[in-house]
Design a protein around this motif. Structure first.
Motif, PDB file in Angstrom:
ATOM      1  N   ALA A  65       0.915  -1.142   0.119  1.00  0.00           N
ATOM      2  CA  ALA A  65       0.069  -0.039  -0.053  1.00  0.00           C
ATOM      3  C   ALA A  65       0.735   1.036  -0.056  1.00  0.00           C
ATOM      4  N   ILE A  66       1.993   1.185   0.757  1.00  0.00           N
ATOM      5  CA  ILE A  66       2.758   2.519   0.812  1.00  0.00           C
ATOM      6  C   ILE A  66       3.348   2.585  -0.558  1.00  0.00           C
ATOM      7  N   ILE A  80       2.510   1.534  -3.270  1.00  0.00           N
ATOM      8  CA  ILE A  80       1.604   2.140  -4.402  1.00  0.00           C
ATOM      9  C   ILE A  80       1.298   3.308  -4.326  1.00  0.00           C
ATOM     10  N   SER A  81       0.876   3.782  -3.164  1.00  0.00           N
ATOM     11  CA  SER A  81       0.477   5.273  -2.835  1.00  0.00           C
ATOM     12  C   SER A  81       1.689   6.009  -3.089  1.00  0.00           C
ATOM     13  N   ARG A  82       2.882   5.558  -3.039  1.00  0.00           N
ATOM     14  CA  ARG A  82       4.091   6.736  -3.292  1.00  0.00           C
ATOM     15  C   ARG A  82       4.467   6.422  -4.921  1.00  0.00           C
ATOM     16  N   LYS A 100       1.875   6.655  -7.326  1.00  0.00           N
ATOM     17  CA  LYS A 100       1.070   7.557  -7.948  1.00  0.00           C
ATOM     18  C   LYS A 100       0.179   8.154  -6.884  1.00  0.00           C
ATOM     19  N   ASP A 101       0.051   9.409  -6.824  1.00  0.00           N
ATOM     20  CA  ASP A 101      -0.790  10.111  -5.696  1.00  0.00           C
ATOM     21  C   ASP A 101      -2.342  10.346  -6.279  1.00  0.00           C
ATOM     22  N   ALA A 102      -2.886  10.750  -5.150  1.00  0.00           N
ATOM     23  CA  ALA A 102      -4.549  10.835  -5.274  1.00  0.00           C
ATOM     24  C   ALA A 102      -5.054  11.681  -6.688  1.00  0.00           C
ATOM     25  N   HIS A 111      -6.154   1.460  -5.842  1.00  0.00           N
ATOM     26  CA  HIS A 111      -5.058   2.412  -5.826  1.00  0.00           C
ATOM     27  C   HIS A 111      -5.938   3.484  -4.531  1.00  0.00           C
ATOM     28  N   LEU A 143      -7.601   2.368  -2.155  1.00  0.00           N
ATOM     29  CA  LEU A 143      -7.383   1.664  -0.915  1.00  0.00           C
ATOM     30  C   LEU A 143      -6.037   1.714  -0.463  1.00  0.00           C
ATOM     31  N   ALA A 144      -4.802   1.720  -1.542  1.00  0.00           N
ATOM     32  CA  ALA A 144      -3.673   1.799  -1.214  1.00  0.00           C
ATOM     33  C   ALA A 144      -3.248   3.075  -0.330  1.00  0.00           C
ATOM     34  N   ILE A 145      -3.948   4.080  -0.948  1.00  0.00           N
ATOM     35  CA  ILE A 145      -3.724   5.552  -0.339  1.00  0.00           C
ATOM     36  C   ILE A 145      -4.437   5.556   0.858  1.00  0.00           C
ATOM     37  N   ILE A 169      -4.962   2.981   3.122  1.00  0.00           N
ATOM     38  CA  ILE A 169      -4.062   2.212   4.090  1.00  0.00           C
ATOM     39  C   ILE A 169      -2.781   2.903   4.460  1.00  0.00           C
ATOM     40  N   SER A 170      -2.142   3.276   3.216  1.00  0.00           N
ATOM     41  CA  SER A 170      -0.780   4.133   3.744  1.00  0.00           C
ATOM     42  C   SER A 170      -1.222   5.622   4.636  1.00  0.00           C
ATOM     43  N   ARG A 171      -2.335   5.883   4.720  1.00  0.00           N
ATOM     44  CA  ARG A 171      -2.352   7.229   5.147  1.00  0.00           C
ATOM     45  C   ARG A 171      -2.837   6.782   6.672  1.00  0.00           C
ATOM     46  N   PRO A 179      -9.353   9.340  -1.332  1.00  0.00           N
ATOM     47  CA  PRO A 179      -9.543  10.245  -2.339  1.00  0.00           C
ATOM     48  C   PRO A 179     -11.131  10.539  -2.424  1.00  0.00           C
TER      49      PRO A 179
END
Lengths: 455, 455
Positions: free
Chosen positions: A229-230, A232-234, A236-238, B226, B228-230, B232-234, B352
């Motif tokens: 998850a980290i 993927i979030s890094r 591509k951002d929201a 994607h 979900l990844a954001i 979870i990372s948050r 998001p």
């Protein structure tokens, strides 16, 4: 009514029966258990070629699924058109969302529903039926044709790439026609001037040596799903920006004309996207017009994440390994191998230090830009104008057909990307369909194209 | 050799046969298809109770899986001990990693391998065998016992919670004994003074109304995976800090003694964790000692992510829906309902704006702190000292046994958390095992506990 039109009208049912017979074969090229079906679908195509009058037709063995090849070269002095399509199809999951079984082609409301109905058996079949119609009406074809149908388009296309690179002279031609694209609506014929390339990867994250119980190890254990998850979030951002250093630097600037076309959105793609997706706002890089984002910008998507417990109910496991399937769409001139290297580095840089990461390159293909000025594009434009009563628009499509770049680079011939799919055909999704009206208009258009190429 | 010891030694094989018979029943409480097996496992336990001499034994029907209940109250003037365990087990995925089939109990190197071997059939069976031994040797039990074995411990435990709250007087007792915990090593007996609570949730993210093809929609479509990844990372960063506003504010400060114990790490848990997990560094909040992180800090873990394409090969789908299973472990006094509300809000704040999010509370349970000063704890300490030759350490355990908090809050009796599991027993993972030496030492310890409670 012309003889061509009469033949098409009188043989509509037979055309559809021949298509249905092909659609019933579950030729899922990525599933080892469907290997026999893939071969069966290839043999079915050979049978169709022979039946319509292309006696020189057969299978070409490869390292993977065979190529179907046929040629008819009895029009001396006339151009030779290489026609490409694919007989393999996507998997069918989630199967429970299909209204009729994916391999039981069913006609509802003027559409035929089946996996492969549009992508690509329906589109290949309309080409074959155009050839059949010309043979039946004229006893001959107006130009020479070579037909090449692959079985790995949905699985990376390695075998056809190897074959084209090994034997370019066997595929010598004046133009290549790929029938695997869309038009924006049944009233708006289109010719495709650009396609995105792709890299399709699997990111594998390793944590502890075994699955762990979160009660005992929560707080001290690496969690590969959390690390993914980290990562993927890094990546591509929201807001849809991709954080792969170097990626955007390599992007060519589009022409002023294309930018104006995207900005003005004369095809109302913004509204179409909203309606097709059933959403109240679009996602991604809002500073770019939607059509540009969907066809000419690099994109990064997660397609699936594997790991841990995914059944009903609750299980408090911290998995030892987790995997994500991630692809990037690459506008022309972003080279897949080069971008994979950048991607791999970005994944490793994004990974938390307590996990070990592997990045697997499952497959890649290049994008392409084709000129609207070539003879074959002009002939196609006239053919579409004749059938649809309006000139086609010239568009980029966001999908990836790596074979287009190969024809361009290896055969050095103009490429025609003309297809009859529609935006709501549910490609790669449940309830894939193909419009019957588009199918028959496709037969008419391809028959006309060949006649115009002979002039 | 005492008569007790003689009986245990002479009946080792029979004890193990009775355990194996129970382990062979796949009583996975979260799987509807195993409903019959769960019932079968309950009936097996009733049979064991009757065979060992507790004639008043049977099933208690509930909304879910039945409770097994037995009582023997023929020691007037002596204390009554309520004994708790569970007969349901975790799912077995990933089944391909099991060295022997999960429901074919197999003995290798002094351990019995099977799902449920430790958690919790093995631990319940040793209690029953202690009762059997006392009955056989003395013709009676030294104290009164009530035995309550549930079938939903791995599925939220709703039925037993409802039963205890509805009929606390039926379970009236002087102390409650839960045999479902671990000790740090076979040489270090332990009594548990604290457990974490839990909330187990499913976060469901909705994007477009149907699955989409990334070629056509990549760049304009919401991607729930994607998103979900954001999210979870948050919710938790790479350093193990949980970003749920209010969570840490509610945490009680541990005592000076506990903090010193954790800091000094006399049981070498730091090294044990490294070895058990096969990693070169521990994860999580490095500013806290490992044993504190694993037993007394709140933790957040992702257990599985569902959505998109997860088969072999490549499929370029953007799924319409994706789900993650996420749990939090909650130190005592973080109330599960209150924390769920904070969690739900944090998930919604982290999402998001182009996706819609639901947060489902699959189940929750409270943590507990128990006093080491109670009579039952002192008796257990002496019993362990007698069998292991060393006094037990007093530890918190990081897992969640919500029933402990219920006994504390509803029955108002001291709770004894004494178990014979070991850290490498692979709870909730492939190759779950139970040490045979620990099993037989458990029989000895429980027999001794009951005798000491009678004094």
């Amino acid at each position: 009514m012309s003889q061509i039109e009469t033949y098409i009208t009188e043989h509509q049912d037979q055309f559809l029966e021949d298509l249905k017979g092909w659609l019933r074969i579950p030729s899922i090229s990525t599933s080892p258990e469907h290997k026999g079906d893939v071969l069966h679908a290839a043999e079915y195509a050979v049978g169709q070629l022979k039946d319509l009058g292309i006696s020189h037709a057969g299978l070409i063995e490869t390292q993977g699924h065979p190529l179907v090849y046929g040629e008819w070269l009895e029009a001396p002095g006339k151009p030779t058109l290489l026609i490409y399509g694919h007989y393999d199809v996507q998997p069918v999951d989630p199967i429970e969302l299909w209204e009729s079984a994916p391999f039981d082609p069913t006609i509802r409301n003027g559409n035929i529903y089946s996996r492969g109905a549009c992508d690509d058996k329906g589109q290949v079949m309309l080409v074959l039926k155009a050839l059949e119609t010309l043979f039946q009406v004229n006893g001959t074809l107006p130009i020479n044709v070579k037909i090449l149908i692959e079985g790995e388009e949905e699985a990376g296309g390695e075998s056809i790439e190897a074959y084209i690179k090994a034997y370019p002279e066997r595929l010598g031609c004046d133009a290549a026609f790929i029938c695997d694209t869309h038009m924006p609506s049944p009233e708006t014929p289109a010719l495709i001037t650009g396609l995105r390339g792709i890299i399709y990867t699997e990111v594998v994250v390793h944590g502890a040596k075994r699955d762990l119980h979160s009660g005992t190890y929560g707080g001290v254990a690496p969690n590969p799903l959390h690390a993914l998850a980290i990562i993927i979030s890094r990546l591509k951002d929201a807001d849809g920006h991709i954080h792969i250093p170097g990626l955007y630097d390599k992007l060519h600037k589009p022409s002023h004309e294309e930018k104006e076309f995207w900005r003005q959105d004369p095809l109302h793609m913004n509204d179409s996207f909203l309606k097709e997706m059933g959403v109240s706002q679009l996602s991604g890089e809002l500073e770019y017009p939607p059509i540009e984002r969907a066809s000419a910008r690099p994109t990064l998507e997660v397609h699936g994440i594997v790991g841990g417990f995914t059944g009903e109910g609750a299980k408090t496991v911290i998995p030892a390994v987790a995997k994500a399937k991630i692809s990037l769409r690459l506008p022309p001139n972003l080279q897949s191998k080069e971008i994979f290297t950048l991607f791999e580095q970005a994944v490793k840089d994004a990974a938390p230090p307590d996990v070990r990461v592997e990045v697997v390159n499952l497959h890649g293909g290049e994008g392409v830009i084709v000129s609207p000025e070539s003879q074959v594009m002009q002939a196609a434009s006239e053919a579409l104008n004749g059938v649809y009563g309006t000139k086609p628009v010239f568009l980029r499509e966001g999908g990836s057909i790596p074979i287009a770049a190969l024809f361009d680079e290896v055969l050095h011939v103009p490429v025609l990307l003309m297809g009859f799919g529609l935006p709501d055909d549910n490609l790669h999704a449940p309830n894939e369909k193909y419009s019957l009206q588009q199918f028959f208009n496709g037969v008419r258009t391809v028959a006309s194209l060949l006649q115009k190429m002979a002039q």
